[in-house]
Each structure stands twice: as C-alpha cells, then as structure tokens.
Write an enzyme that holds these catalytic residues in place. Sequence first.
Site, PDB file in Angstrom:
ATOM      1  N   CYS A   1      10.751   7.667   6.171  1.00  0.00           N
ATOM      2  CA  CYS A   1      11.290   8.591   5.189  1.00  0.00           C
ATOM      3  C   CYS A   1      11.970   9.772   5.883  1.00  0.00           C
ATOM      4  CB  CYS A   1      10.178   9.040   4.239  1.00  0.00           C
ATOM      5  SG  CYS A   1      10.780   9.779   2.707  1.00  0.00           S
TER       6      CYS A   1
ATOM      7  N   HIS B   1       8.699   3.539   2.320  1.00  0.00           N
ATOM      8  CA  HIS B   1       7.329   3.708   2.824  1.00  0.00           C
ATOM      9  C   HIS B   1       6.649   2.333   2.888  1.00  0.00           C
ATOM     10  CE1 HIS B   1       6.855   8.167   2.715  1.00  0.00           C
ATOM     11  NE2 HIS B   1       7.851   8.071   1.847  1.00  0.00           N
TER      12      HIS B   1
ATOM     13  N   GLU C   1       4.092   1.389   4.356  1.00  0.00           N
ATOM     14  CA  GLU C   1       2.627   1.426   4.416  1.00  0.00           C
ATOM     15  C   GLU C   1       1.984   1.171   3.062  1.00  0.00           C
ATOM     16  OE1 GLU C   1       4.031   5.749   3.971  1.00  0.00           O
ATOM     17  OE2 GLU C   1       4.630   3.963   5.107  1.00  0.00           O
TER      18      GLU C   1
END
Length: 560
Positions: free
Chosen positions: A396, A523, A525
């Site tokens: 990001c 993102h 994750e």
Amino acid sequence: MKYILVTGGVISGIGKGIIASSIGTILKSCGLRVTAIKIDPYINIDAGTFSPYEHGEVFVLNDGGEVDLDLGNYERFLDINLYKDNNITTGKIYQHVINKERRGDFMGNTVQVVPHITDAIQEWVMNQAKVPVEASKEQPQVCVIELGGTIGDIEGMAFVEAFRQFQFKAKRENFCNIHVSLVPQPSSTGEQKTKPTQNSVRALRGLGLSPDLIICRSSMPVEMAVKEKISMFCHVNPEQVICIQDVYSTYQVPVLLEEQGVVKYFQERLHLPTGDSASNLLYKWKNMAERYEKLQKTCSIALVGKYTKLLDCYASVFKALEHSALAINHKLNLMYIDSIDLEPITESEDPVKFHEAWQKLCKGPGWGFEPATLGVRGWRLSRLSYRRRALRIGICLGMQLAVIEFARNCLNMEDAHSTEFEPNTLVPLVIDMPEYIPGNLGGTMRLGMRRTVFRTENSLLRKIYGDVPFIEERHRHRYEVNPSMINRFEHSDLRFVGQDVDGERMEILELANHPYFVGVQFHPEFSSRPLKPSPPYLGLLLAATGNLNAFVQQGCKLSA
C-alpha cells in the site's frame, strides 16, 4: 440453525476471538457448514476510522467492509469469506432502528431499547447467520457469535438482554453459551484463583444467561482441584470446564479443545449431525501445530511501520509472514521497527533509537514497509535506496514510497512527493483518487476485492501466483501512483507489471535485476490462510531463505 454465543469475563483480550475461531474450526472439521459473527458494542458504525492503537488493525473483507480484526481470525481459521454485516456494532443497530423510526415503521410508538433495539439485534443475527459463506451457496448449519468486551460492561447490556430473550426464541437445543474467563495466578502466592471466574459467571447468570461451557484461560495448565472448584461454584459439571493455557502457537487451540471433548459435548447438547471423529481437516491442524513447535531453522524479517508499539496493529501481516514461514519449514523472527526511528538523526527524537533501528534493519535479509495511509510521521526512507540488494516488499503506502524513493534516487526527480504529505508538491508522483471525499473518512477509500491484471508474462509475482493472467486481492487506500507520470519510468528498472482492469491504476511494481524487490497497492495479507499462504509474502520468505530460484524452477509449487 444452531447458535453458539461466546462471552467473556474478568478482562478483555484473553482470546475470545481465537476460542470462537477454534470452535468453528472443530465443527467445520466434523463436516458442518459454519459461519461467524462478531459483535462490538462501541457506537462507531465500523472500525474504519479507528486508530490502530485502539483496537488493532482494521481488517478488510471482500465486500469492502472495514471490520474488527477478529473477523480475520474467523476467515483464517475457517477458510471462509465473511461480509461486513457479520460485524455488528451498536452504531449499526441504532442507525438501523433510527432509520426505521424516521420512515414511520413503528407507527408512532415510543422507540425503546427493549423491545426495539433488542429485537433488531436478534433479527440481524438470524438474518446474517443464514447467509452462505462457502462456494456451495448452502445455508450454514452453525453460527458462532462472539460478544466483544466483558460481561457487566454498560455498552454491552442491550446485546446480553437480546440473547437472554433469543435463547428462548431459538430453543434450548439450538442455543448454547460459552463463557471465557481468566484464571489468574499471582506470583506472590503461585496459586490459581477462581474468584474472578465465579464473580463473572454470577454476573452472567444474574443477567439471564447460564454458561454451558466455561473455558478457563490461564498462563499454566489449570489444576484439577481448581477445575472442580469452578464446577461447584459455577453450577456446571466438571467436564463442562475446559482449560486452555498459554500455548506455543494458536494452531494448538483447536487441538486442545478437541482433546477435552468439545465435539462430543456439542453433539449431545445441540444434537449436531456430526460423525464420531473429526475429519482430515483437524488432522492437518494437529500436524501443523506439531510442525510449528519442532521447527529448527529461523528466518528474520524486519517490519517497518508506524504502529509497531502494538503488535495487533499488523496482525494480518504477521500472520501472512507466519503462514509463509511455516510453509517452508522455518520459524519466523519478526523484528518490528518504528518508521520514525529511521529518520535522520537531526529529526529523530532519540539518536540511540535511530542507530538501533538501522542496525536491526540491516540484520534482516528481508523486510517490508507497511505503514497506515494517514498522517505524515515516518514516511521519509530515502536511505533505503542504498541497500538496493536488500529483499523488500512494500504494501500500500509502502509501494507508493518505493516509487518516490526510486524516482528521487534513480531518475533525478528530487522533488517527487505524495500529495498526502505535501499537497502543493511540484512533482505529484502519488495523488489522491477521484473516489476520495475530503472531510469524510468513513468508508470513502477504495475498498474490498479488486482485480489486478498482469501486463507482462515476465513477472516474478505472476509466477508465484501460479502464472495466472489476473489476481483478485483486497484494497484499502485513498492515494495512488499518478498514472500521468508513469511514462517517466518507461526505460527504467522499475516496472509496473500489474494494473487494474482499465490499465489506469498501478497495482504491482517489480525492480528488474533484483533478487526480490516488489510493491503492491493491495493488501495481500488479508487473504492469507494457514494452509494457503499469501504469494507476495511467500516470495519474500523464499527469497530470504535462498530458496526462491529453486521454487520458481520447480513451477512455484510447495513440497508436501
């Protein structure tokens, strides 16, 4: 539909989310379709405007919902995709009821907490529990509901009352309550104390809910005498007192619960259509927990961010790295570095921290930069360009800073900047997006699952993702790389290999002739799972352990 309500006592932060996730995992391993709901009694509509130091990270769902981090636990443990309405807040409930009142739905009646708010809570739970979360589109059979906070909190009273009523509406064979309580062990005596749990259960029963299972959280295994005492004073059988001590990893929690007969209890208490034993899924969890404990090799990764003083601020990043490390049979040594400590000494609050932070950064073979997207503190990291061979992933804002860093140090664009930090910059390399509405922070970002198209076949991340033409990952950002300035990078080593479907937004960058230097605007994750690690993080761990080239040559497949 079967409902399992998880409440907490004594103090918050003792692991209700992990307990709820583990219960769901066990039931799913028995072949049941499971969903989960998290209730947060705060008045905020959602978690989107929270400081990470308040409640940890803001977890983003496929539909763009900004929710409590516990929904991340549910998704990772259960390997499902939830929705924003799976996170209920007081703000959402009151907004829903007030909107109905403004429309005249209550026909002029006085709107009260009981019955209108409590009815709205029950209606929301029942409606959301029926929403399919699996690809099969079949309705879930079990809904695990976690009530945030602790029993006795004034902001949670309406929810407790709602479930007091709901237990009769759902009927006993379809509803049970699990109460998670702390059993402290003061160092002065070394004795495990049951009084906090007794008081917590007494308060719960005084509000009309009686726990079916009491899960005792403790630093050490609870002694049998303590378990029997809790059983006697809390009006449950000894087998209804489950003990979960601090463990080496959260992967062990489902295993501990299963070993203490939780499956058998649910079969009898809720008449669940389960088999005699858990399936291969729970076996995989057992194997994973055993492997985690026996790992010998270690991989060190430095995480540079703005909120490193509270580890929950980067909970999903840690989990994604941990999943990747476990997949390649390594322990993760994650070193948290506050980005402000990497500032030049003249601007740093503490010169000692400056030297310690850079020394720590230089120790790790790989590192990532993932600060939040608000604020100006700790963004300047131009010094990082001098470690061009360091392994790096920028997430990001971390990707945006990598672009600025490269432009300043390699393309002589000394004034390159982001309008987030310098609105009047001469070279606006990173700009705010058209969707961004100044002055309104709630839900105005580019949120949720978006498609990224690979613009070249010669991309490292494309290979790690399985050589697919496009990927879909979750986003949460207000700023982006300025598309009108991309031509400046045309003949440089920094390549934008992934863009949005319209080719206007830069989603993935890679540095050519480098072992692993990538940046992603999304993102990744948030979609990482224990048995399916996120590809960008997996690539970082593979590069950090010297296994990336072999992995690519073998077709980017992990060995069993």
